[in-house]
Design an enzyme around this catalytic site. Sequence first.
Site, PDB file in Angstrom:
ATOM      1  N   GLY A  33      46.456-120.062 -27.484  1.00  0.00           N
ATOM      2  CA  GLY A  33      45.864-120.156 -26.153  1.00  0.00           C
ATOM      3  C   GLY A  33      46.044-118.875 -25.376  1.00  0.00           C
ATOM      4  O   GLY A  33      46.469-117.854 -25.920  1.00  0.00           O
ATOM      5  N   ASN A  34      45.686-118.919 -24.106  1.00  0.00           N
ATOM      6  CA  ASN A  34      45.856-117.736 -23.251  1.00  0.00           C
ATOM      7  C   ASN A  34      46.306-118.182 -21.864  1.00  0.00           C
ATOM      8  O   ASN A  34      46.380-119.377 -21.579  1.00  0.00           O
ATOM      9  CB  ASN A  34      44.557-116.931 -23.194  1.00  0.00           C
ATOM     10  CG  ASN A  34      43.421-117.717 -22.597  1.00  0.00           C
ATOM     11  OD1 ASN A  34      43.404-118.016 -21.411  1.00  0.00           O
ATOM     12  ND2 ASN A  34      42.451-118.099 -23.429  1.00  0.00           N
ATOM     13  N   ARG A  35      46.604-117.232 -21.019  1.00  0.00           N
ATOM     14  CA  ARG A  35      47.240-117.526 -19.733  1.00  0.00           C
ATOM     15  C   ARG A  35      46.272-117.803 -18.590  1.00  0.00           C
ATOM     16  O   ARG A  35      46.692-117.856 -17.437  1.00  0.00           O
ATOM     17  CB  ARG A  35      48.131-116.358 -19.324  1.00  0.00           C
ATOM     18  CG  ARG A  35      49.327-116.160 -20.217  1.00  0.00           C
ATOM     19  CD  ARG A  35      50.195-115.034 -19.668  1.00  0.00           C
ATOM     20  NE  ARG A  35      51.258-114.677 -20.592  1.00  0.00           N
ATOM     21  CZ  ARG A  35      52.400-115.342 -20.695  1.00  0.00           C
ATOM     22  NH1 ARG A  35      52.611-116.404 -19.931  1.00  0.00           N
ATOM     23  NH2 ARG A  35      53.310-114.964 -21.566  1.00  0.00           N
ATOM     24  N   SER A  36      45.013-117.953 -18.855  1.00  0.00           N
ATOM     25  CA  SER A  36      44.076-118.181 -17.749  1.00  0.00           C
ATOM     26  C   SER A  36      44.406-119.473 -16.998  1.00  0.00           C
ATOM     27  O   SER A  36      44.552-120.530 -17.605  1.00  0.00           O
ATOM     28  CB  SER A  36      42.645-118.246 -18.279  1.00  0.00           C
ATOM     29  OG  SER A  36      41.773-118.519 -17.210  1.00  0.00           O
ATOM     30  N   ALA A 100      38.288-117.701 -20.010  1.00  0.00           N
ATOM     31  CA  ALA A 100      38.824-116.810 -21.038  1.00  0.00           C
ATOM     32  C   ALA A 100      38.600-117.506 -22.376  1.00  0.00           C
ATOM     33  O   ALA A 100      39.240-118.523 -22.676  1.00  0.00           O
ATOM     34  CB  ALA A 100      40.301-116.554 -20.791  1.00  0.00           C
TER      35      ALA A 100
END
Length: 229
Positions: A33-36, A100
């Site tokens: 995943g990502n931090r958005s 994102a």
Amino acid sequence: LARGTAVADLAGRHVVVSAGGTREPLDPVRYLGNRSSGKQGYALATTAAARGARVTLLSANVELPAPAGVDVVKVTTALELREAAVKAAAEADVVVMAAAVADFRPTDYAAVKIKKRDGVEPAPIALVRNPDILAELSEHRARPGQLVVGFAAETDQVLANGRAKLARKGCDLLVVNEVGDGKAFGLDTNEAVVLGADGSERAIAPGPKEDLADAVWDLVAARLGAAEH
Ligand code: CTP
Ligand code: CA
């Protein structure tokens, strides 16, 4: 346009906004995943609704309350987001890709939880490219005059990288944020420059994400209006 002024300049328009960040599963309990945070996308949805638009919000893994009067479609992965985006874009005047999107997903999905074993090194995670949703929506406009807007976070050479990305994606506007050193991710304020395919360049002062959202809608509304005359 100042926030709070009830100018319904998007009345009769259908806008689609993606928000958050996709998650690409490895097994039933793990993902890449990502931090958005989804805050910018949610601000875009909220402000568009306030300006009279019908809003479809494609929400990828966001823990924020649904904005009032907005149609929320929840998605998890990039492939799910792509399907939802193509479907929603079919009847949209504007599509804004603020999410994102993971560039890669694990090649294989393990249907049961991956286990460690003593004395055995973990296998590397093989990845494949995800489709570029923004480029696809830009290339295959669902209706004539449909506007497509992208977001980009760059750590360096912000303008040069942004221009190159705008050209590569084929979208009408690209909102470029400078990130790194605690800028933008998860914060309540944002600073950006909006690049236009027509060569235009609009700097947005640091401020609340709602203000950046309104600045984007100002540019969108001007283009929608111009196309009618
Ligand atoms: N985007 C998309 N589909 C992807 C990747 C990105 O639609 N598979 C969209 C994002 O929603 C965003 C824009 O493209 O609006 C720019 O994302 P960014 O990650 O900055 O662009 P990339 O082309 O993936 O470039 P980079 O290699 O710098 O990550
Ligand atoms: Ca990317």
